[in-house]
Design an enzyme around this catalytic site. Structure first.
Site, PDB file in Angstrom:
ATOM      1  N   PRO A 272       0.812  -1.219   0.000  1.00 49.24           N
ATOM      2  CA  PRO A 272       0.000   0.000   0.000  1.00 49.24           C
ATOM      3  C   PRO A 272       0.847   1.272   0.000  1.00 49.24           C
ATOM      4  O   PRO A 272       1.649   1.498   0.895  1.00 49.24           O
ATOM      5  CB  PRO A 272      -0.805  -0.114   1.307  1.00 49.24           C
ATOM      6  CG  PRO A 272      -0.767  -1.558   1.680  1.00 49.24           C
ATOM      7  CD  PRO A 272       0.562  -2.048   1.195  1.00 49.24           C
ATOM      8  N   GLU A 273       0.702   2.059  -1.044  1.00 45.34           N
ATOM      9  CA  GLU A 273       1.330   3.370  -1.115  1.00 45.34           C
ATOM     10  C   GLU A 273       0.250   4.347  -1.557  1.00 45.34           C
ATOM     11  O   GLU A 273      -0.919   3.997  -1.645  1.00 45.34           O
ATOM     12  CB  GLU A 273       2.540   3.322  -2.051  1.00 45.34           C
ATOM     13  CG  GLU A 273       3.544   2.251  -1.612  1.00 45.34           C
ATOM     14  CD  GLU A 273       4.945   2.397  -2.197  1.00 45.34           C
ATOM     15  OE1 GLU A 273       5.290   3.494  -2.662  1.00 45.34           O
ATOM     16  OE2 GLU A 273       5.686   1.401  -2.169  1.00 45.34           O
TER      17      GLU A 273
ATOM     18  N   LYS B  59      -1.034   8.070   2.875  1.00 46.09           N
ATOM     19  CA  LYS B  59      -1.297   6.640   3.041  1.00 46.09           C
ATOM     20  C   LYS B  59      -2.328   6.369   4.141  1.00 46.09           C
ATOM     21  O   LYS B  59      -2.432   5.254   4.644  1.00 46.09           O
ATOM     22  CB  LYS B  59       0.018   5.910   3.323  1.00 46.09           C
ATOM     23  CG  LYS B  59       0.984   5.977   2.142  1.00 46.09           C
ATOM     24  CD  LYS B  59       2.150   5.023   2.269  1.00 46.09           C
ATOM     25  CE  LYS B  59       3.190   5.513   3.234  1.00 46.09           C
ATOM     26  NZ  LYS B  59       4.384   4.635   3.264  1.00 46.09           N
TER      27      LYS B  59
ATOM     28  N   ASN C 126       7.921   2.093   0.071  1.00 42.66           N
ATOM     29  CA  ASN C 126       9.206   1.466  -0.220  1.00 42.66           C
ATOM     30  C   ASN C 126       9.426   1.198  -1.709  1.00 42.66           C
ATOM     31  O   ASN C 126      10.554   1.244  -2.197  1.00 42.66           O
ATOM     32  CB  ASN C 126       9.329   0.160   0.576  1.00 42.66           C
ATOM     33  CG  ASN C 126      10.768  -0.174   0.886  1.00 42.66           C
ATOM     34  OD1 ASN C 126      11.576   0.707   1.129  1.00 42.66           O
ATOM     35  ND2 ASN C 126      11.089  -1.457   0.877  1.00 42.66           N
TER      36      ASN C 126
ATOM     37  N   ARG D 179      13.974  -1.826   6.036  1.00 41.11           N
ATOM     38  CA  ARG D 179      13.193  -2.169   4.837  1.00 41.11           C
ATOM     39  C   ARG D 179      14.130  -2.526   3.685  1.00 41.11           C
ATOM     40  O   ARG D 179      15.163  -1.882   3.494  1.00 41.11           O
ATOM     41  CB  ARG D 179      12.302  -1.002   4.407  1.00 41.11           C
ATOM     42  CG  ARG D 179      11.281  -0.603   5.453  1.00 41.11           C
ATOM     43  CD  ARG D 179      10.367   0.472   4.907  1.00 41.11           C
ATOM     44  NE  ARG D 179       9.414   0.934   5.904  1.00 41.11           N
ATOM     45  CZ  ARG D 179       8.398   1.748   5.634  1.00 41.11           C
ATOM     46  NH1 ARG D 179       8.218   2.181   4.398  1.00 41.11           N
ATOM     47  NH2 ARG D 179       7.575   2.124   6.584  1.00 41.11           N
TER      48      ARG D 179
END
Length: 266
Positions: free
Chosen positions: A2-3, A51, A165, A252
């Site tokens: 999810p972005e 977000k 990311n 990440r």
């Protein structure tokens, strides 16, 4: 993952299913709000902010949620089997006579007064897909701490809202800079272009079911390779053929091409 683009799409699906309809079921499965009941109230709107998701309900209430890494909202028709995960992962259920929205694995779920939404999202920088988008403010925010690694600065939602990311890795590749390069070391034209490119990429993907960064064409078949570097560890760079590398940045996974991108490598 999810972005900003996928959250915008999620808001659209929830808005279509819930807005203008009276809730016939409300179940918030988090201890703090377990006794809250929105049944009988009309959902007014569902909007995204970076977000974050804001579901506004009659009576001046907003259900604020954030998906982080693996949360999801799914919408089902009456009688349709729920497929978003096991029952113990459900954190929210909102239903009317035509649809049921189920929130799975939501790490953030809170009910607040609509007038207090800024307490939840007021810290965010300009939203790449929102009406408040301001490239000059985003650029100033991004460069405010010159020694900060570029990847970390891009992920900081206080600078500009909506990058996760995937886009972090892709934007660094397009800027030809490693994610560990100090953001202040970017040449001024490259920094400016980086903000413009971020906007272009998210806009190009706001309605796409599959995110694509190797082409921003709004129509036509998607390229065979949809992403430049993200998730492509060991595979040849689409520009130079050098194997793509990966390493953790702030816990990440981060992807880059050691030939196309200049700067430190963690």
């Amino acid at each position: 993952m999810p972005e900003g683009d996928t959250i915008l799409q999620t808001a659209g699906r929830l808005r279509t299913a819930l807005a203008g309809q009276v809730l016939t079921r409300s179940d918030l499965r988090v201890p703090r709000f377990a006794t809250a009941d929105l049944t009988g109230r009309t959902v007014l709107d569902v909007v995204s902010r970076g977000k974050h998701l804001l579901t506004r309900v009659e009576g001046g209430l907003t259900l604020h949620s954030h998906l982080r890494m693996d949360g999801a909202w799914r919408v089902y028709a009456p009688g349709e089997r729920w497929r978003g995960g096991p029952a113990h992962q459900i954190r929210a259920i909102l239903a009317n006579t035509e649809h049921t929205a189920v929130g799975y694995r939501l790490p953030v779920l809170e009910l607040l007064r609509t007038r207090d939404e800024e307490k939840a999202v007021g810290h965010l920088g300009p939203d790449l897909l929102g009406p408040d988008w301001d490239p000059d403010t985003a650029l100033r925010n991004l460069l405010a701490v010159p020694g900060r690694p570029l990847g970390e600065a891009l992920l900081d939602q206080r600078n500009l809202a909506g990058i996760g990311n995937v886009y972090k890795s892709e934007l660094c590749f397009l800027a030809r800079a490693t994610p560990w390069l100090a953001v202040g070391d970017l040449a001024a034209p490259i920094a400016t272009r980086l903000v413009t490119t971020a906007k272009q990429l998210l806009e190009a993907n706001r309605n796409r079911p599959l995110r694509t960064t190797t082409s921003t064409a709004p129509r036509g078949p998607a390229p065979k390779e949809r992403l430049w570097v993200y998730g492509r560890t060991g595979r040849p760079c689409l520009r130079c053929g050098t194997p793509i590398r990966t390493a953790d940045q702030d816990t990440r996974p981060t992807y880059w091409c050691p030939r196309c991108q200049s700067g430190p490598t963690h």
